[in-house]
Design an enzyme around this catalytic site. Structure first.
Site, PDB file in Angstrom:
ATOM      1  CG  HIS A 437     -24.764   0.964 -32.676  1.00 15.21           C
ATOM      2  ND1 HIS A 437     -23.537   0.694 -32.127  1.00 15.21           N
ATOM      3  CD2 HIS A 437     -25.214  -0.211 -33.177  1.00 15.21           C
ATOM      4  CE1 HIS A 437     -23.246  -0.589 -32.284  1.00 15.21           C
ATOM      5  NE2 HIS A 437     -24.242  -1.155 -32.914  1.00 15.21           N
ATOM      6  CB  CYS A 456     -26.772  -3.292 -34.943  1.00 17.57           C
ATOM      7  SG  CYS A 456     -28.327  -3.635 -34.104  1.00 17.57           S
TER       8      CYS A 456
END
Length: 536
Positions: A437, A456
């Protein structure tokens, strides 16, 4: 040989893991015995073309009574020789050992070159049997035949297969392992007239590149050069210092300074500048040519530790597929870089931020199937408990001031420039709650070490990645992607051709310029793997 592809991200303020209750991924054990058994029935008649030398089935049991340490491969040999009607595979019709037998013997003799600290079972016996080959009786030929085949499977298991999958899962390597038929490869090696030097080995291409550097590093003279900065101050071009002479010798030893004639000067000249920048690039530093504390610490790492790091990463390469086709993404965690490939061709790179040590990014594989523009961020339960709820108690307007809202039993952050996931995220279903992301914290991409996330992977160029993923959909123009990223309305987009992504962990590799690279073992996984290798 069966070939399967089995290869390959944060939050601004808090992290990226969103709450879910997905079940743990199923793990399949990779059994060498099973793949050998599956392939054995397909290989009859493809080995040596001689059909005069045989041994009796009873000799197999007698063999393993004497060679008990190789009993692990008894079923493999039973099935292997049953398909051949117990005809010898390593002898020709004149009773002489084949070229392939000599090739295998050479590989067994040079097992340390494979980056393994294993002892070859029954080495003295093998040496004796090979050396008396010309005068062997049929009983000795049978013994040599069975010993060579058993040691072939031993070699294949250790060098081409590596640690069993249940062992690698203990150190959190959750990517699927390659599946190989060692019998099928043996078939290829032993076909009459085949040149064994041209047989493609079932190891990822990086393996043999690291193997060459392992040989070079083991051949280096004892390293008694310790670098100390003068007055703890960094050394720059134009400086003169006795330390620069030591620096030159060290860089020559490691191959960054090309000529021994360049080691005498104590002045920092242009030749040394080139060598310093090369060393810095190879170790993931900013190549500014300034020899400071971080570079000196890398220079002073003992050669034996470097050798061990090469061996550890050779082992990791044993687990990877030998052939990869199509487009895919690969993230190397210690390198902090995402690579885009088409087959074996590198298309482009992108800096990433990965999980810090307490929130390690998981080593696994997935397939990116969706892009979410202007995403909500669903606050994980742990962050809700530790940070959000205490914040609300102190400030009743906490949620509003952080662009958050209650959502079901939890809290989520609204889309917009403030969102911890940035303007876009890339989803690949997995049980680890990990994805790639955007992030509002752009400055972190300029750091040389980028382990800052909650697990992440933050990408430095999210718009370019989105354009790449949607390149086959003409309706998603650059302008449309830009508008979708600026919107405050969440939008899910399915990718026409989902793309594999492999999240890997390599602390040593050879780059496309042929230079050996090292990176810091940020999750302390090298020592774990080294210990496992010593036990096996």
């Amino acid at each position: 040989m069966q070939k399967t592809i089995c290869f390959i991200v944060l939050v601004g303020i808090w992290g990226c893991r969103e709450s879910n209750n997905r079940s743990t991924i199923n793990r399949k054990k990779d059994s060498i015995s099973k793949v050998v058994s599956d392939a054995a029935r397909d290989i009859a008649g493809n080995f040596s073309d001689q059909n005069t030398l045989h041994f009796s089935p009873g000799q197999l049991s007698a063999f393993f009574t004497r060679y008990d340490s190789l009993r692990l491969f008894q079923n493999d040999l039973n099935k292997f020789y049953t398909t051949r009607n117990y005809a010898f595979a390593w002898y020709n019709d004149t009773g002489a050992l084949t070229e392939q037998a000599s090739h295998l013997y050479m590989r067994l003799e040079n097992l340390p070159e494979e980056g393994l600290n294993v002892v070859l079972p029954y080495k003295r016996t093998l040496d004796s049997l090979i050396n008396i080959n010309n005068g062997q009786a049929i009983e000795q030929k049978s013994e040599t035949e069975l010993l060579l085949t058993s040691l072939y499977f031993f070699f294949a298991q250790k060098v081409w297969g590596g640690l069993e999958e249940n062992a690698t899962q203990q150190i959190d390597w959750l990517m699927p392992r390659k599946k190989l038929s060692y019998s099928a490869l043996l078939d290829s090696m032993l076909k009459p007239g085949n040149n064994t030097s041209t047989v493609k080995e079932p190891v990822y291409r990086q393996y043999n590149l690291l193997k060459e550097y392992l040989k070079k590093y083991k051949a280096l003279p004892p390293d008694n050069i310790t670098i100390n900065l003068p007055g703890n101050k960094a050394v720059r071009p134009g400086d003169t210092s006795p330390m620069i002479g030591q620096l030159r010798k060290k860089l020559f030893l490691l191959g960054d300074l090309p000529s021994a004639q360049d080691t005498a000067s104590t002045t920092y000249d242009s030749t040394l500048l080139t060598a310093v920048k090369r060393f810095q690039r190879r170790h993931g530093m900013t190549p500014d040519g300034i020899a400071g504390g971080a570079m000196v610490r890398e220079l002073n790492i003992p050669l034996q530790q470097r050798i061990e790091k090469i061996m550890v990463n050779m082992e990791r390469n044993r687990w990877l597929p030998t052939d990869v086709r199509g487009r895919y993404l690969a993230v190397n965690i210690p390198e902090f870089v995402l690579h885009a490939y088409n087959d074996d061709s590198l298309l482009w790179n992108m800096n990433v931020v990965v999980g810090k040590d307490v929130n390690k990014t998981v080593i696994f594989a997935g397939t990116i199937s969706q892009i979410v523009f202007s995403p909500y961020w669903n606050v994980p339960a742990s962050i809700l408990k530790k940070e959000i709820l205490p914040g609300i108690q102190k400030n009743p307007n906490y949620l509003e001031s952080h662009h958050m809202e209650k959502f079901g039993t939890g809290v989520r952050q609204k889309p917009g420039p403030w969102n911890s996931l940035g303007a876009v995220k890339f989803l690949f279903p997995n049980s680890h709650s990990i994805y790639l992301h955007d992030t509002p914290s752009k400055s972190l991409f300029q750091e040389s070490k980028r382990a800052f996330s909650h697990g992440c992977i933050r990408v430095a160029e999210p718009k370019n990645l989105a354009m790449y993923m949607l390149r086959e959909d003409p309706t998603w123009t650059e302008a449309r992607i830009t508008n979708a990223m600026k919107s405050e309305k969440e939008q899910y987009v399915a990718i026409k051709n989902p793309m594999p992504v492999y999240i890997t962990y390599f602390t040593a590799w050879v780059d496309r310029q042929g230079d050996l690279n090292f990176r810091e073992d940020i999750y302390k996984r090298d020592a774990q793997l080294a210990n496992l290798l010593m036990k096996h």
